[in-house]
Design a protein around this motif. Structure first.
Motif, PDB file in Angstrom:
ATOM      1  N   UNK B  12     -21.667  19.714 -16.973  1.00 40.31           N
ATOM      2  CA  UNK B  12     -22.153  19.760 -18.353  1.00 40.31           C
ATOM      3  C   UNK B  12     -22.390  21.203 -18.798  1.00 40.31           C
ATOM      4  N   UNK B  13     -23.044  21.972 -17.922  1.00 37.23           N
ATOM      5  CA  UNK B  13     -23.321  23.369 -18.265  1.00 37.23           C
ATOM      6  C   UNK B  13     -22.021  24.120 -18.510  1.00 37.23           C
ATOM      7  N   UNK B  14     -21.020  23.881 -17.667  1.00 35.31           N
ATOM      8  CA  UNK B  14     -19.737  24.558 -17.826  1.00 35.31           C
ATOM      9  C   UNK B  14     -19.096  24.187 -19.151  1.00 35.31           C
ATOM     10  N   UNK B  15     -19.158  22.896 -19.471  1.00 39.05           N
ATOM     11  CA  UNK B  15     -18.560  22.429 -20.722  1.00 39.05           C
ATOM     12  C   UNK B  15     -19.143  23.184 -21.918  1.00 39.05           C
ATOM     13  N   UNK B  16     -20.460  23.351 -21.920  1.00 43.01           N
ATOM     14  CA  UNK B  16     -21.093  23.976 -23.070  1.00 43.01           C
ATOM     15  C   UNK B  16     -20.946  25.505 -23.085  1.00 43.01           C
ATOM     16  N   UNK B  17     -20.896  26.095 -21.889  1.00 50.53           N
ATOM     17  CA  UNK B  17     -20.920  27.562 -21.851  1.00 50.53           C
ATOM     18  C   UNK B  17     -19.549  28.217 -21.774  1.00 50.53           C
ATOM     19  N   UNK B  18     -18.590  27.536 -21.162  1.00 55.81           N
ATOM     20  CA  UNK B  18     -17.292  28.182 -20.943  1.00 55.81           C
ATOM     21  C   UNK B  18     -16.636  28.706 -22.235  1.00 55.81           C
ATOM     22  N   UNK B  19     -16.686  27.937 -23.338  1.00 57.09           N
ATOM     23  CA  UNK B  19     -15.996  28.420 -24.535  1.00 57.09           C
ATOM     24  C   UNK B  19     -16.473  29.778 -25.049  1.00 57.09           C
ATOM     25  N   UNK B  20     -17.711  30.155 -24.744  1.00 57.69           N
ATOM     26  CA  UNK B  20     -18.130  31.496 -25.157  1.00 57.69           C
ATOM     27  C   UNK B  20     -18.115  32.476 -23.992  1.00 57.69           C
ATOM     28  N   UNK B  21     -18.370  31.936 -22.790  1.00 55.45           N
ATOM     29  CA  UNK B  21     -18.455  32.831 -21.633  1.00 55.45           C
ATOM     30  C   UNK B  21     -17.086  33.422 -21.291  1.00 55.45           C
ATOM     31  N   UNK B  22     -16.046  32.603 -21.370  1.00 57.86           N
ATOM     32  CA  UNK B  22     -14.713  33.105 -21.008  1.00 57.86           C
ATOM     33  C   UNK B  22     -14.267  34.229 -21.954  1.00 57.86           C
ATOM     34  N   UNK B  23     -14.318  34.023 -23.285  1.00 58.07           N
ATOM     35  CA  UNK B  23     -13.949  35.147 -24.161  1.00 58.07           C
ATOM     36  C   UNK B  23     -14.850  36.371 -23.995  1.00 58.07           C
ATOM     37  N   UNK B  24     -16.143  36.144 -23.795  1.00 56.04           N
ATOM     38  CA  UNK B  24     -17.030  37.304 -23.619  1.00 56.04           C
ATOM     39  C   UNK B  24     -16.645  38.081 -22.368  1.00 56.04           C
TER      40      UNK B  24
END
Lengths: 296, 293
Positions: B12-24
């Motif tokens: 769940x955490x990955x689902x919510x965070x990946x979309x911003x964490x990967x580009x950052x």
């Protein structure tokens, strides 16, 4: 009654009497204040008025003394002349595409991360949030050289993705929306969880609708930031077809050094969309700035 | 062992965070680390990179163009910061008088803030045109011979300062006005009752209670002044004769005109260190003058 209290009550009543007795003085002060504020307002508005006025002047009227605020003769020809050599409509379309995609992507990615930081519990959450905050402090000048190299390696220099990709996530947006989500009551979420809802459902159905004002404020910021951004598009875009308005305008000026009527026509066109956004959403913009202190 | 619930949580955490964490990670954190590495290399994007140790840093620090750029940036800050702060404060105080039409004034003063730098710079370049500009015409009406503004090395920076203060006044005003409106009315009433005059009330109530907002505005404005670029690029391109060359403009020229990637990266880290240092000092000093609550 003690002497201090007596003095106070005297002061109070004399203060009241004073304001009652001298309505004229107060009126004059008010009038003076308005006069100053209007004068200041004119200083803020005049450059815009002069820009529009110049954009409708024929060449020979540019340098006459005394300068005229109302162009006579009045000609829309400059707009056509600019459009002949410079694809202003194309610049505007580019700016619009980039700003719209970048702002929507930022709203989505930031809201999701904000939910993660505000509502999920997982190991390393606070450390990760600090990393997000740390990226806020890094100026673009530090990352611009490797970012350009990265785009070159990916073969993206001089493409739309080069303009859009680096701006699809926002640490600032994550921070701002996290604050908004933290201020929402948790009872609604908990009721939904009892009914068997997943985090995604709670995010979509409860948290997003309730944080609409914050999403709107942030979305407008993100749009304006992208619309006005200059340094990165200047560096990464070289073909005229892909230029955004600020870069295109800067080139227009490079081409028509002294043809100020043409340059001002370009400038006038380029502020229309952002002024429209501002006119519709200024309450959000100003409230957002007052709350968060981000520049538009 | 991580149980099934643990995996669920991580997913769940990955689902919510990946979309911003990967580009950052790809477009901010990665380039930041790479920029640091790059600052120890000599690289022109064409020939292979070559490690040079601290040569870029010592080169930048000994570079007379960099010294000039630092001096100009400091001159910009010294002119711009007081102008924009005092101007913004005066307008905010004026608008804080429970006036009719407050919202209209506020919107007007804020207008330049939402306008792009390129437009503002072009408009001011035209207003401050030495021969046919409206400003010099207005000055001539009151018998003043206007200067050469951005065409004169001595007046290039003041021209840029003027345009910058005009653009950012509304930003400072909105923040300070929000700060003023948060000061409880009864403080003023109590002080008036105690016989405090206008000036005394301003000094002992308004300024201290406004200090958190002032602090915020000064920190942000100072950070932005260190990074001044757009308006200079358009109005003077660093000229005439390098009179308005600033640090960011030097970084851009070294990287994208002279192909000195490592040198530019080193310069950007020196700039970042200076910004960080000055901001830390501001936070240190805030105990002396900023009153919270």
């Amino acid at each position: 009654m003690g002497s201090i209290e007596l003095a106070r009550s005297v002061a109070r009543s004399s203060g009241a009497a004073r304001s009652r007795r001298r309505p004229l003085g107060r009126l004059a002060a008010r009038g003076g204040l308005y006069a100053l504020l209007i004068l200041g307002g004119l200083v803020m508005l005049f450059p815009f008025a002069w820009m529009v006025s110049t954009s409708f002047k024929p060449d020979r009227e540019l340098f006459v003394t005394p300068p005229q605020l109302i162009p006579a003769p009045f000609t829309p020809e400059n707009y056509a002349r600019v459009a002949e050599t410079f694809p202003l409509a194309r610049f505007m379309l580019n700016s619009l595409i980039v700003a719209a995609i970048s702002a929507s992507a930022q709203i989505l990615t930031s809201a999701m991360a904000a939910y993660g930081f505000a509502r999920l519990r997982f190991r390393g959450r606070d450390a990760l949030f600090l990393v997000y905050l740390a990226t806020l402090m890094v100026p673009l000048q530090v990352t611009i050289v490797p970012l350009f190299v990265e785009m070159r390696v990916l073969g993206l220099v001089n493409t739309y993705p080069a303009l859009i990709l680096p701006t699809i996530a926002s640490a600032f947006g994550t921070f701002m929306l996290r604050q908004a989500i933290l201020s929402l009551p948790r009872e609604l979420d908990e009721a939904a969880f009892i009914d068997g809802a997943s985090h995604w459902t709670v995010f979509r159905r409860i948290v997003l609708p309730l944080s609409r004002p914050a999403l709107a404020a942030f979305g407008i910021f993100a749009f304006m930031a992208s619309w006005n951004s200059f340094l990165w598009p200047l560096v990464v875009i070289s073909s005229q077809d892909l230029m955004t308005l600020p870069v295109g305008l800067s080139n227009l000026h490079g081409r028509y050094e002294t043809a100020w009527n043409l340059v001002m026509a370009g400038a006038t066109i380029s502020v229309i969309p952002i002024m429209a956004v501002y006119a519709v959403a200024q309450k959000h913009v100003i409230r957002g700035v007052a709350l968060s202190g981000l520049k538009g | 062992m991580v149980g099934e619930r643990g995996w669920r949580k991580a997913a769940t955490a990955t689902l919510f965070l990946a979309p911003s964490l990967v580009p950052l990670a790809l477009f901010t954190l990665g380039p930041m680390v790479a920029s640091f590495g790059l600052s120890f290399l000599r690289w022109d994007l064409i020939r292979p990179a070559r490690p040079v140790g601290l040569a870029n840093y010592s080169g930048v620090l000994a570079d007379p163009d960099f010294h000039a750029a630092v001096l100009h940036t400091a001159f910009f800050i010294a002119g711009y910061l007081p102008l924009v702060y005092v101007g913004g404060l005066v307008i905010a105080l004026g608008l804080n008088q429970r006036l009719r039409g407050l919202a209209v004034f506020r919107s007007i003063y804020f207008l330049p803030v939402v306008t792009s730098w390129v437009v503002v710079a072009l408009v001011w370049k035209w207003l401050l045109n030495p021969d046919d500009g409206i400003v010099n015409y207005l000055l001539s009406l009151v018998g003043i011979q206007g200067p050469g503004w951005w065409t004169d090395p001595a007046w290039a920076m003041p021209s840029i300062i003027l345009a910058s203060a005009w653009k950012d006044l509304g930003f400072v005003m909105v923040i300070l006005l929000a700060g003023l409106q948060a000061i409880p009315e009864d403080y003023y009433e109590a002080a008036a009752v105690d016989g405090a005059g206008r000036w005394a009330r301003f000094r002992s109530i308004t300024l201290p209670l406004l200090s958190p907002a002032s602090f915020f505005v000064l920190v942000i404005s100072l950070i932005n002044s260190f990074q001044v670029f757009d308006q200079i690029w358009v109005m003077t391109n660093g000229g005439p004769a390098g009179a308005s060359s600033v640090v960011v403009e030097q970084i851009v020229k070294h990287a994208f005109s002279y192909g000195q990637m490592g040198y530019a990266a080193a310069m950007s880290w020196i700039l970042f260190a200076a910004i960080l240092g000055v901001t830390l000092v501001q936070f240190r000093l805030q105990q002396r003058w900023v009153t919270y609550g």
